[in-house]
Design a protein around this motif. Sequence first.
Motif, PDB file in Angstrom:
ATOM      1  N   THR A   1     -38.550  46.205 132.205  1.00  0.00           N
ATOM      2  CA  THR A   1     -39.205  45.843 130.947  1.00  0.00           C
ATOM      3  C   THR A   1     -38.157  45.204 130.039  1.00  0.00           C
ATOM      4  OG1 THR A   1     -40.486  47.855 131.207  1.00  0.00           O
ATOM      5  CG2 THR A   1     -40.704  46.691 129.119  1.00  0.00           C
ATOM      6  N   SER A   2     -38.302  43.895 129.851  1.00  0.00           N
ATOM      7  CA  SER A   2     -37.213  43.190 129.160  1.00  0.00           C
ATOM      8  C   SER A   2     -37.050  43.653 127.714  1.00  0.00           C
ATOM      9  CB  SER A   2     -37.432  41.685 129.232  1.00  0.00           C
ATOM     10  OG  SER A   2     -38.549  41.316 128.465  1.00  0.00           O
ATOM     11  N   ASP A   3     -38.151  44.026 127.060  1.00  0.00           N
ATOM     12  CA  ASP A   3     -38.066  44.518 125.681  1.00  0.00           C
ATOM     13  C   ASP A   3     -37.101  45.696 125.585  1.00  0.00           C
ATOM     14  OD1 ASP A   3     -39.862  42.681 124.951  1.00  0.00           O
ATOM     15  OD2 ASP A   3     -41.476  44.062 124.416  1.00  0.00           O
ATOM     16  N   VAL A   4     -37.367  46.667 126.441  1.00  0.00           N
ATOM     17  CA  VAL A   4     -36.556  47.888 126.442  1.00  0.00           C
ATOM     18  C   VAL A   4     -35.108  47.554 126.761  1.00  0.00           C
ATOM     19  CG1 VAL A   4     -36.215  50.115 127.559  1.00  0.00           C
ATOM     20  CG2 VAL A   4     -38.527  49.279 127.127  1.00  0.00           C
ATOM     21  N   ALA A   5     -34.930  46.734 127.788  1.00  0.00           N
ATOM     22  CA  ALA A   5     -33.572  46.398 128.216  1.00  0.00           C
ATOM     23  C   ALA A   5     -32.810  45.666 127.108  1.00  0.00           C
ATOM     24  CB  ALA A   5     -33.629  45.546 129.484  1.00  0.00           C
TER      25      ALA A   5
ATOM     26  N   ASP B   1     -24.777  44.659 131.005  1.00  0.00           N
ATOM     27  CA  ASP B   1     -25.443  43.723 131.893  1.00  0.00           C
ATOM     28  C   ASP B   1     -26.825  44.285 132.169  1.00  0.00           C
ATOM     29  OD1 ASP B   1     -23.240  42.092 132.082  1.00  0.00           O
ATOM     30  OD2 ASP B   1     -22.402  43.198 133.766  1.00  0.00           O
ATOM     31  N   ILE B   2     -27.801  43.391 132.294  1.00  0.00           N
ATOM     32  CA  ILE B   2     -29.163  43.832 132.555  1.00  0.00           C
ATOM     33  C   ILE B   2     -29.591  43.395 133.946  1.00  0.00           C
ATOM     34  CG2 ILE B   2     -31.570  43.542 131.871  1.00  0.00           C
ATOM     35  CD1 ILE B   2     -30.562  43.157 128.998  1.00  0.00           C
ATOM     36  N   ALA B   3     -30.125  44.341 134.712  1.00  0.00           N
ATOM     37  CA  ALA B   3     -30.647  44.023 136.039  1.00  0.00           C
ATOM     38  C   ALA B   3     -32.117  44.428 136.066  1.00  0.00           C
ATOM     39  CB  ALA B   3     -29.865  44.774 137.110  1.00  0.00           C
ATOM     40  N   PRO B   4     -33.031  43.454 136.196  1.00  0.00           N
ATOM     41  CA  PRO B   4     -34.456  43.776 136.171  1.00  0.00           C
ATOM     42  C   PRO B   4     -35.000  44.276 137.507  1.00  0.00           C
ATOM     43  CG  PRO B   4     -34.105  41.398 136.002  1.00  0.00           C
ATOM     44  CD  PRO B   4     -32.772  42.025 136.235  1.00  0.00           C
ATOM     45  N   THR B   5     -34.241  44.128 138.579  1.00  0.00           N
ATOM     46  CA  THR B   5     -34.711  44.601 139.883  1.00  0.00           C
ATOM     47  C   THR B   5     -33.602  45.369 140.588  1.00  0.00           C
ATOM     48  OG1 THR B   5     -33.928  42.675 141.111  1.00  0.00           O
ATOM     49  CG2 THR B   5     -36.115  42.505 140.117  1.00  0.00           C
ATOM     50  N   LEU B   6     -33.986  46.071 141.642  1.00  0.00           N
ATOM     51  CA  LEU B   6     -32.997  46.814 142.429  1.00  0.00           C
ATOM     52  C   LEU B   6     -32.015  45.858 143.090  1.00  0.00           C
ATOM     53  CD1 LEU B   6     -34.916  49.697 144.211  1.00  0.00           C
ATOM     54  CD2 LEU B   6     -33.327  49.798 142.305  1.00  0.00           C
TER      55      LEU B   6
END
Lengths: 223, 223
Positions: B9-13, B28-33
């Motif tokens: 969830t990009s908002d949260v990240a 750093d943000i990773a949206p998937t495993l």
Amino acid sequence: MRILIVEDTSDVAEAASASLGRAGFACDIAPTLADARACADITGYAAIVLDLNLPDGTGRDFLRDRRRGGDLTPVLVLTAQFSVEERVGALNEGADDYLVKPFDLRELEARLRVLTRREAGRAENRVRLGSLDFDAGAQSLRVGGAAVTATRRELALLNLLIANRGRIMPKERLFDGLFGFENADVGTNTIELYVARLRKKLSGSGVVIETHRGLGYRLDLDG
Amino acid sequence: MRILIVEDTSDVAEAASASLGRAGFACDIAPTLADARACADITGYAAIVLDLNLPDGTGRDFLRDRRRGGDLTPVLVLTAQFSVEERVGALNEGADDYLVKPFDLRELEARLRVLTRREAGRAENRVRLGSLDFDAGAQSLRVGGAAVTATRRELALLNLLIANRGRIMPKERLFDGLFGFENADVGTNTIELYVARLRKKLSGSGVVIETHRGLGYRLDLDG
DNA sequence: GCACGGATGACAGCTTCATGACAGCTTGGC
DNA sequence: GCCAAGCTGTCATGAAGCTGTCATCCGTGC
């Protein structure tokens, strides 16, 4: 100062919220234990007002769980009747204070002030810093002996900054302290606005609110 | 201190990244495993914030794989619901802490501070070295009792050097700790720049940042 | 002395913050 | 129930200062 009111009777909850709001607290209302748990998990509160009779259980369970989980947030319990047993039980489970319903809103405010004050490690409501004289209880502010009028939000902000004197407070922190969930959509610029308004009123008091770009604000004695 | 946020969830990240950035962490943000694995393989993190529900699998698998691979990076798990089972499962698989969504950003910051602090073997956020007094929580820095203002980046660098006091820190390590991938195109000269700025502010504190040519920098007591 | 890594001052861009003006809403008085 | 006063929060504009680049200088080792 953010307060969680756990109370299913909406009249009582609303009245308390309104009254405490006037006194400078930001209130969230949880009508059930489930709501209360959700709120308490989401954010930290300066204190929790807890009714014992709730639709989905007793407040004592909530209190016990919280304390077992290591949560030390001050809790003020509301008991419906003057039952010594219930009262003692709640205190044993970690309540910090209790109030018998129906209660006086001023009484609630005063007791919450005691609880939140204890948390901040202050001995009394009145704080003197430089030529500043701030009484959180009376919501009165004096600069160099002269009374200065300040609005609710301004006082709330001042209270937060004074309670964290010398520490840099991130804007998000201040925002959380000033606004409850219901005002979550207020722009963050608002904090800057109130800092500006407060600064104007504190000018010449020997107390300054420093800006730390990218970090937050810090209140301390000038120099 | 570099943090990996595994959250779709990009908002949260984004919110977490912004808030932690203010607190001195580089995120750093990773949206998937898959992204998370790639990031974790490329660079080391001071801690990982791991959502369990991800588009290409569950965070628990990621966690288990990491632990089996001998990776001891502290992991803070985000669980969507208050499910005791899920919580216990995650802890059994090697999570160091958990937080129930939606969570409070302050709480996240505080817990990450605990995790990263534990890693560095410090008992509290406040460190005294020579006449230096540094409190990572309050973001306050004092030299010989006098408050010294420092910017976010300077504080982040100081935090890193103090956490690794006595050890030579390669420039790349410092760079990784100060900047996330989004700033990967920043010149490495920047580290030298901030070392110089920090040195100026630490002068007379009894604490020095030594240069070890070709190796890196080391913070320690003078002499 | 030469080469290379590091130190440092100056500067431009850009984010962050300050602040005045204003419109909507709340509150309190009548 | 109405009206006035004042509190609130939004917006826009301008200022401040953090950030990172560049260029230049230093110093160390070969």
